[in-house]
Write an enzyme that holds these catalytic residues in place. Structure first.
Site, PDB file in Angstrom:
ATOM      1  N   PHE A 234      32.930  59.559  17.098  1.00 46.44           N
ATOM      2  CA  PHE A 234      33.571  59.361  18.383  1.00 46.44           C
ATOM      3  C   PHE A 234      32.589  58.611  19.493  1.00 46.44           C
ATOM      4  CE2 PHE A 234      35.669  63.070  16.702  1.00 46.44           C
ATOM      5  CZ  PHE A 234      36.860  62.561  16.191  1.00 46.44           C
ATOM      6  N   GLY A 462      35.319  57.212  10.216  1.00 44.25           N
ATOM      7  CA  GLY A 462      36.621  58.150  10.110  1.00 44.25           C
ATOM      8  C   GLY A 462      37.786  57.069  10.202  1.00 44.25           C
ATOM      9  N   ILE A 622      47.613  44.024  11.848  1.00 45.48           N
ATOM     10  CA  ILE A 622      47.497  45.499  11.471  1.00 45.48           C
ATOM     11  C   ILE A 622      47.246  45.214   9.992  1.00 45.48           C
ATOM     12  CG2 ILE A 622      48.253  47.844  11.014  1.00 45.48           C
ATOM     13  CD1 ILE A 622      47.910  47.186  13.839  1.00 45.48           C
ATOM     14  N   LYS A 626      48.474  52.546   7.012  1.00 47.06           N
ATOM     15  CA  LYS A 626      48.225  54.027   6.740  1.00 47.06           C
ATOM     16  C   LYS A 626      47.140  54.408   7.751  1.00 47.06           C
ATOM     17  CE  LYS A 626      48.646  57.587   3.368  1.00 47.06           C
ATOM     18  NZ  LYS A 626      48.669  57.598   1.773  1.00 47.06           N
ATOM     19  N   LYS A 694      42.879  42.819  16.845  1.00 45.33           N
ATOM     20  CA  LYS A 694      42.121  42.888  18.286  1.00 45.33           C
ATOM     21  C   LYS A 694      41.687  44.310  18.512  1.00 45.33           C
ATOM     22  CE  LYS A 694      46.050  42.084  21.132  1.00 45.33           C
ATOM     23  NZ  LYS A 694      46.603  41.858  22.182  1.00 45.33           N
ATOM     24  N   GLU A 698      40.200  52.374  19.940  1.00 43.10           N
ATOM     25  CA  GLU A 698      40.044  52.851  21.568  1.00 43.10           C
ATOM     26  C   GLU A 698      41.421  52.744  22.069  1.00 43.10           C
ATOM     27  OE1 GLU A 698      37.006  53.764  21.648  1.00 43.10           O
ATOM     28  OE2 GLU A 698      35.845  52.595  20.286  1.00 43.10           O
TER      29      GLU A 698
END
Length: 731
Positions: A234, A462, A622, A626, A694, A698
């Site tokens: 992260f 991740g 996208i 999933k 894009k 975040e």
């Protein structure tokens, strides 16, 4: 070149590395066991500021298995040269064991190296250190902010605020947060002559290589960093922290491979964190809710030895809404703490909590629906830069979210809806994050058996880099996903940018696309020039590849497989090097979103539960639905933590973090997570990058905390401006 059929991209595939992880075959940094490895345990300072006056290691040295105790009195002098590969923060990075100065509580002041972990841990407790402690300052609210602030202005905010029909002033205080990823930070260091191998937990294998090269004065090419799996980060593995230098030094001094794993407690001082802020907003609007002016005054914590600041904390206030008059003042406050670092949604999530809470307060003041207020202030272009938006489907995010969430059933009056003892409230907030892209490379090889290997020195903490890159490569090469292998996490591979800032898919994905396009074109060119090929003499523009078979776009029966083509031409493989360098854009490029939350607040106890949440996102194309859902749901969980649970507590008497463990630093668990859902509006951003993405990782976090805070206000009628929102603040 004909467009390729898309079979893998857009499909909800499971992670290609999932089986390795759930069966324990994936090797993380601490899993590496080179022959003869010994263990290192760091000894931390117990004061926040001062000097070491004495170190007594006799008891530790006498313990069976202890090889060496290293500290500033016996450590060699390290060059600590300039590091152009670091985050390049103003100031001087921490120089471990180079002097007697202490900068923060928990600073590494010694390391014990022993043949077993247990021996090293026990011996570390026997090292006796005395200090000449000085008065420390660790409280953001009490500390001055010297130096010149970062400022921004357009128009005349002060004059416009004085003449505004409606004026409001609020101060928001989001707390410091720590990342608390599952995997502890770990480094295994092994010297082989003048060459060094590091197995490290990192989001950017080039970072520890550059840091160690600079600190030890050795050529970067003599250092190999390996990090194929990262158990969450992260942001706190985006730079090389002092423990890596400690491990390398210990390995060199003992002439043994050394494994160093930070304890959970040490993650609260050994690596960075999201800094706490004070964020004051003054806003003015007309009676119809159209903003006329906003003034933003920020104070954020940093260490004394480095200055950490977040560019993104200023962006939302500059360009999210139509505001003719804006002023911003951003001051960093030097404290006796370790240096902060980016944490998911860096800067933007902090600013969104303040700006989106303020918009909700204005909506309540004027009696305007919160979505309608935002619609009235939707800009036509980026008012900070004057540039047009590449794509901005934020209105669609609002309308889609309102419809799917059932916003029209909302009674706008706070504290008006109950379910037994629970007060029910709904809230929403806008999210945004800039679209970052950086240069990178990817190597592609197609073997004679019809399988492909794609390699790039990126990381996967991740989000599913292995899987998403495999999907892009599979479609570009016209292969089944099972016939493509993607390798990452090794400095021996072609260079890639940092894995963070939602830039990996755009940057590395574009390099993978380029390399695979080049290789496919090689194969097509080979076929049309081969008299033995069914495709001989055809136009290369009329050929596509599907299922490992090259064929005419309008005549699928005419074609052959990669395997047939390479075998006939006695080729063991074809290779290509893909690259991507983003060009200068004339547009403002951001991902956007609208987050909706429903909460229930116990009317007697003040306990808050998030009943459901919906995020609607404009994130371009996208690649993997999933994986996208995994990112969005995970971010919602993290945002719930920021809003309701997470808070690093410091004892300001000595700078000690008192809740440096997962029992006292609260994070959401299964019982806190209910109905979480994400929707992605259609559309790609071809101006952003060749694959039209894009960035998603975040933006999906940015609006969560303010949406929850706004829902809590709607449920209770009480506006809480400090995070986390605790039961005490609602009683």
């Amino acid at each position: 070149m004909s467009p390729q059929p898309q079979a893998a991209v857009g499909a909800p595939l499971s992670r290609v590395d999932g089986r390795l992880k759930v069966t324990g075959q994936a090797k993380y940094a601490a899993d590496h066991e080179p022959e003869g490895v010994v263990h290192a345990v760091v000894v931390d300072s117990r004061v926040a500021r001062g000097r070491i006056t004495s170190i007594d290691t006799r008891a530790a040295d006498a313990q069976p298995g202890v090889l060496k105790v290293i500290h500033h009195r016996n450590a060699p002098t390290l060059p600590y040269g300039p590091n152009p590969g670091s985050l390049n923060l103003p100031g001087a990075r921490l120089r471990v064991f180079q002097d007697d100065e202490v900068h923060f509580h928990g600073q590494p002041v010694a390391v014990v190296v022993a043949t077993t972990l247990e021996a090293a841990q026990h011996a570390a407790t026997l090292v006796k250190i005395e200090y000449d402690a000085e008065l420390s300052v660790t409280d953001l609210t009490d500390a001055p902010a010297p130096g010149q602030p970062v400022t921004y202005a357009r128009g005349d905010a002060e004059t416009a605020l004085q003449s505004a029909a409606v004026g409001m002033e609020m101060t928001y205080r989001p707390a410091r947060n720590h990342h608390n990823a599952m995997e502890l930070h770990a480094t295994v260091a092994q010297w082989d002559g003048d060459r060094l191998t590091l197995w490290d937990k990192t989001q950017w294998v080039q970072s520890p290589r550059a840091e160690i090269a600079a600190n030890f004065g050795i050529p970067p090419e003599n250092i190999r960093v390996v990090s194929p799996f990262v158990g969450g980060a992260f942001g706190n593995s985006a730079r090389a922290w002092p423990h890596i230098t400690v491990a390398v030094l210990a390995a060199r001094e003992t002439k043994r491979p050394v494994k160093l794993v930070l304890a959970r407690k040490q993650l609260y001082s050994g690596v960075g964190y999201r800094p706490g802020y004070e964020y004051r907003i003054r806003l003015g609007s007309d009676r119809n809710g159209r903003l006329t002016a906003m003034a933003h005054d920020l104070r954020g914590e940093t260490s004394r030895y480095e200055t950490f600041s977040e560019r993104g904390v200023l962006s939302p206030g500059q360009m999210l809404y139509t505001t003719p008059h804006v002023s911003q003042t951003y001051r960093t406050v030097p404290l006796d703490v370790n240096t902060p670092t980016p944490m998911r949604g860096p800067g933007y999530s902090t600013a969104a909590f303040a700006v989106e809470s303020a918009m909700d307060e204005l909506a309540h003041e004027l009696g305007i629906d919160p979505i309608e207020l935002r619609q009235r202030n939707e800009p036509e272009n980026d008012q900070a830069s004057g540039r047009p938006f590449s794509t901005r489907r934020l209105r669609e995010c609002y309308t889609t979210g309102a419809r799917e969430f059932g916003w029209n059933r909302r009674n706008p009056k706070p504290r008006s809806t109950r379910d037994g003892d629970w007060l029910i409230g709904t809230g929403m907030a806008t999210a945004l994050y800039d679209t970052l892209r950086f240069p990178g490379q990817a190597r592609v090889r197609l073997d004679a058996d019809g399988t492909a290997l794609v390699e790039s020195a990126t990381s996967d903490m991740g989000p599913g880099t292995y899987t998403s890159m495999t999907q892009v490569a599979a479609d570009a090469l016209g292969l089944a996903v099972r016939n493509v292998t993607f390798r990452l996490g090794d400095t021996d591979l072609p260079p890639a940018p940092i894995h963070g800032g939602s830039l990996t898919m755009a940057s590395v994905g574009s390099t993978v696309q380029d390399g695979c396009d080049k290789l496919r074109q090689q194969a097509i060119t080979l076929a049309v020039g081969d008299e033995g090929s069914p495709l001989y003499g055809a136009s290369t523009d009329d050929i596509v590849v599907r299922g490992g078979r090259l064929h005419m776009k309008d005549d699928p029966a005419r074609g052959e497989t990669y395997r047939q083509l390479l075998a006939r031409n006695d080729r063991e493989s074809l290779e290509a090097l893909g690259s991507y360098t983003p060009g200068q854009s004339r547009s403002s490029m951001y991902a956007y979103g609208a987050v909706f939350a429903e909460v229930a607040v116990d009317a007697r106890l003040g306990l808050v539960r998030v009943r459901r949440m919906l995020g609607v996102f404009d994130a371009g194309r996208i690649i993997s639905p999933k994986l996208a859902d995994s990112q969005a749901i995970g971010a919602m969980v993290g945002g719930i933590g920021t809003a309701l649970l997470e808070h690093t507590v410091t004892d300001h008497r000595d700078g000690r973090i008192v809740n440096a463990n997962l029992a006292d630093y609260l994070v959401p668990v299964n019982a806190d997570v209910r109905d979480l859902r994400a929707i992605y509006v259609d559309g790609r951003d071809d101006e952003a990058d060749p694959i039209g993405v894009k960035g998603l990782g975040e933006v999906v976090l940015v609006g969560v905390a303010p949406a929850v805070a706004n829902a809590v206000f709607h449920a209770t009628g009480r506006r809480v401006r400090d995070l986390p929102i605790t039961a005490e603040s609602l009683l």
